[in-house]
Design an enzyme around this catalytic site. Structure first.
Site, PDB file in Angstrom:
ATOM      1  N   LYS A 173       0.909  -1.200   0.123  1.00 57.41           N
ATOM      2  CA  LYS A 173       0.132   0.006   0.022  1.00 57.41           C
ATOM      3  C   LYS A 173       0.958   1.384   0.044  1.00 57.41           C
ATOM      4  O   LYS A 173       1.385   1.694   1.095  1.00 57.41           O
ATOM      5  CB  LYS A 173      -0.871   0.124   1.282  1.00 57.41           C
ATOM      6  CG  LYS A 173      -2.103   1.188   1.351  1.00 57.41           C
ATOM      7  CD  LYS A 173      -2.416   1.610   2.469  1.00 57.41           C
ATOM      8  CE  LYS A 173      -1.713   2.801   2.987  1.00 57.41           C
ATOM      9  NZ  LYS A 173      -2.023   3.948   2.133  1.00 57.41           N
ATOM     10  N   GLY A 226       6.007   5.673   8.762  1.00 53.65           N
ATOM     11  CA  GLY A 226       5.323   6.731   8.947  1.00 53.65           C
ATOM     12  C   GLY A 226       5.086   7.652  10.307  1.00 53.65           C
ATOM     13  O   GLY A 226       6.090   7.404  10.905  1.00 53.65           O
ATOM     14  N   GLU A 250       9.096   2.086  11.660  1.00 54.30           N
ATOM     15  CA  GLU A 250       9.985   3.456  11.515  1.00 54.30           C
ATOM     16  C   GLU A 250       9.066   4.507  11.432  1.00 54.30           C
ATOM     17  O   GLU A 250       8.060   4.919  10.799  1.00 54.30           O
ATOM     18  CB  GLU A 250      10.655   3.313   9.971  1.00 54.30           C
ATOM     19  CG  GLU A 250      11.716   2.268  10.250  1.00 54.30           C
ATOM     20  CD  GLU A 250      12.932   2.470  11.269  1.00 54.30           C
ATOM     21  OE1 GLU A 250      13.151   3.462  11.532  1.00 54.30           O
ATOM     22  OE2 GLU A 250      13.672   1.453  11.484  1.00 54.30           O
ATOM     23  N   CYS A 284      12.823  11.915   7.697  1.00 56.30           N
ATOM     24  CA  CYS A 284      12.686  11.666   9.248  1.00 56.30           C
ATOM     25  C   CYS A 284      14.009  11.908   9.775  1.00 56.30           C
ATOM     26  O   CYS A 284      14.265  11.822  10.897  1.00 56.30           O
ATOM     27  CB  CYS A 284      12.210  10.211   9.444  1.00 56.30           C
ATOM     28  SG  CYS A 284      13.196   8.986   8.447  1.00 56.30           S
ATOM     29  N   GLN A 331       0.396  19.835   4.758  1.00 54.20           N
ATOM     30  CA  GLN A 331       1.837  19.651   5.340  1.00 54.20           C
ATOM     31  C   GLN A 331       2.388  21.134   5.364  1.00 54.20           C
ATOM     32  O   GLN A 331       3.053  21.839   6.257  1.00 54.20           O
ATOM     33  CB  GLN A 331       2.766  18.804   4.445  1.00 54.20           C
ATOM     34  CG  GLN A 331       4.415  18.820   5.039  1.00 54.20           C
ATOM     35  CD  GLN A 331       4.401  18.059   6.327  1.00 54.20           C
ATOM     36  OE1 GLN A 331       3.496  17.302   6.683  1.00 54.20           O
ATOM     37  NE2 GLN A 331       4.819  18.783   7.371  1.00 54.20           N
ATOM     38  N   GLU A 383       8.261  16.629  16.004  1.00 51.25           N
ATOM     39  CA  GLU A 383       8.606  16.646  14.430  1.00 51.25           C
ATOM     40  C   GLU A 383       7.836  17.483  13.660  1.00 51.25           C
ATOM     41  O   GLU A 383       6.473  17.285  13.634  1.00 51.25           O
ATOM     42  CB  GLU A 383       8.526  15.208  14.088  1.00 51.25           C
ATOM     43  CG  GLU A 383       9.100  15.119  12.551  1.00 51.25           C
ATOM     44  CD  GLU A 383       9.043  13.641  12.332  1.00 51.25           C
ATOM     45  OE1 GLU A 383      10.112  13.323  11.569  1.00 51.25           O
ATOM     46  OE2 GLU A 383       8.300  12.740  12.522  1.00 51.25           O
TER      47      GLU A 383
END
Length: 482
Positions: A173, A226, A250, A284, A331, A383
């Site tokens: 996916k 994600g 992760e 990340c 975002q 983050e």
């Protein structure tokens, strides 16, 4: 009229139950493509196809798997400019970055082609006379893969390649925001000669496709990259499922870059700017906390601001562009909220943070540099995932190390110094899975482990030979000849 690109289930391209529109963030008038959305029933069909294909693929020879993965690698590398352009167009990273990511995907498949031939077991003596002990590795089964939008071909590659290498079957996916690169990769995989059902592509939402993968009893393992919030939900679902699923997570990072007084200023500036702002900060592993000791602080801040002022922020496909757009409006809104949060908290916006207008409508944001921040501020703890970094002043190396480790995350960290003493100490004492010395925190090799500690990662490492820890299970066999 643009053709709707289909899902791939059980060896066939199939229509979906809806459409995902892929918009170019450098030019929001540009439709990259339309992609069929899978529903729950189609996801279940993909899982069933993967389950049916598993026994034969698990028993296939290393040579068969080598040839398939090597063929995938060869086509990816031969088409890296074309695929890199697609990636830059749909995700917004610059064309050189997009081509580089595609090349990395090809290299990953080449590495795991070799790994298919290198998987060996062990044989030892039992503590009981006359008994042989054998240790072998076997594939885990059907693996569900949920990948993010920021590396839309490299991250799928480093999940799919080892899964196929070790004899698993896959239901993939891709991120619904950027399905183009994942779909292109799927097309290449379908031409590799693998049997029907071994690999399946289902584009769709996490609430439908992702949830079905989590709930279905025939999915043996989930590999996810994600957000922390989603990762925790996946962990809970995998533990509570019957049977329990193996899972690999992760998640986020709030990565520190320590700059000491003895650092080469030019090197430190390039390391910081590359790590914090390239790929629009949407990594990340980005260096979002710049922890700088007092003796170099002011010179470093001035030099970083000067370097940021020289960077071109524009259409990702244009030559000479350093930073492309933010991936989408959502975002961008998040980035702007955090810039305001930083100002409200008392940090000084020393450079940037402004919306930019370019020739075409897009999500353009000037890179933002905060100074006079401290490690208790939200901009230093949460983050942001955008072109935003905060400078935190430290008295000395010891305080810089303490600040560096004072975070719930532990993915990557870095230090700029000319001192072997401090470099060695930092490598040993940084509470992160990956440590860089005089290098950007964002930038890793494909043949060695990737992953972090604390809230950044859970489960076995990705990439390199360590990937076998997740994609295989160990069997211990005892034999008494009689």
């Amino acid at each position: 009229m643009t053709a709707i690109l289909k899902n791939f289930i059980g060896g066939e391209w199939v229509d979906g139950s809806g459409v995902t529109r892929n918009i170019n963030p450098s030019n929001t008038n540009d439709l990259v493509g339309e992609y069929a959305k899978a529903d729950k029933a189609q996801t279940e069909k993909a899982i069933a196809a993967a389950k049916a294909a598993f026994p034969a693929w698990a028993q296939s020879t290393p040579q068969v798997r080598y040839e398939a993965l090597n063929k995938i690698s060869t086509e990816i590398l031969a088409r890296k400019e074309e695929l890199g352009r697609l990636l830059a167009r749909e995700e917004g990273k610059t064309l050189p970055e997009g081509i580089g990511e595609v090349a990395r995907a090809g290299q990953i498949f080449a590495f795991f082609a070799g790994e298919a031939l290198r998987l060996i077991g062990e044989k030892g003596a039992s503590v009981r006379p006359g008994v042989d002990v054998e240790l072998t590795r076997e594939p885990v089964g059907v693996v569900g893969m949920i990948t993010p939008w920021n590396f839309p071909i490299a991250i799928p590659a480093w999940k799919i390649a080892p899964a196929l290498c070790y004899g698993n079957t896959v239901v993939f996916k891709p991120a619904e925001l950027v399905p183009g690169s994942g779909h292109a990769l799927a097309e290449i995989i379908t031409r590799s000669g693998i049997p029907a059902g071994v690999f399946n592509l289902v584009v769709g939402s996490g609430s439908v496709v992702g949830q079905t993968l989590l709930e279905h009893p025939d999915v043996a393992a989930i590999s996810f990259t994600g957000s922390v919030q989603t990762g925790r939900k996946i962990a809970q679902a995998c533990v509570l499922s019957t049977p329990m699923k193996k899972f690999q997570l992760e998640m986020g990072g709030k990565n520190p870059l320590v700059v000491l007084d003895d650092a080469d200023l030019k090197t430190a500036v390039e390391v910081a700017v590359n790590g914090a702002y390239f790929s629009t900060g949407q990594r990340c592993t980005a260096s979002s906390r710049l922890i700088v000791t007092e003796g170099i602080h002011d010179r470093f801040v001035a030099a970083v601001a000067e370097r940021l002022n020289s960077l071109s922020v524009d259409d990702a496909l244009k030559a000479g562009v350093h930073i492309g757009p933010v991936v989408d409006q959502s975002q961008l809104d998040q980035d702007l909220r955090y810039i305001k949060i930083g100002q409200d908290e008392g940090a000084k916006l020393a450079f940037g943070g402004e919306l930019l207008k370019r020739e075409n409508p897009g999500h353009y944001l000037q890179p933002a540099l905060f100074t006079e921040a401290n490690n208790n501020m939200r901009i230093a703890r949460e983050e942001i995932f955008g072109p935003v970094a905060a400078v935190i002043r430290a008295k000395n190396y010891e305080e810089a190390l303490a600040i560096s480790n004072d975070t719930e995350f532990g993915l990557a960290s870095g230090i700029c110094t000319s001192s072997l003493k401090y470099a060695s100490h930092y490598k040993r004492n940084s509470e992160s899975g990956m440590v860089m010395v005089n290098l950007p925190t964002a930038g890793v090799d494909y043949h060695v482990p990737f992953g972090g500690r604390k809230g950044s990662s859970y489960g076995a490492r990705e990439q390199g030979s360590y990937a076998r820890e997740f994609y295989t299970t160990v069997k211990t066999a005892y034999t008494f000849p009689g």
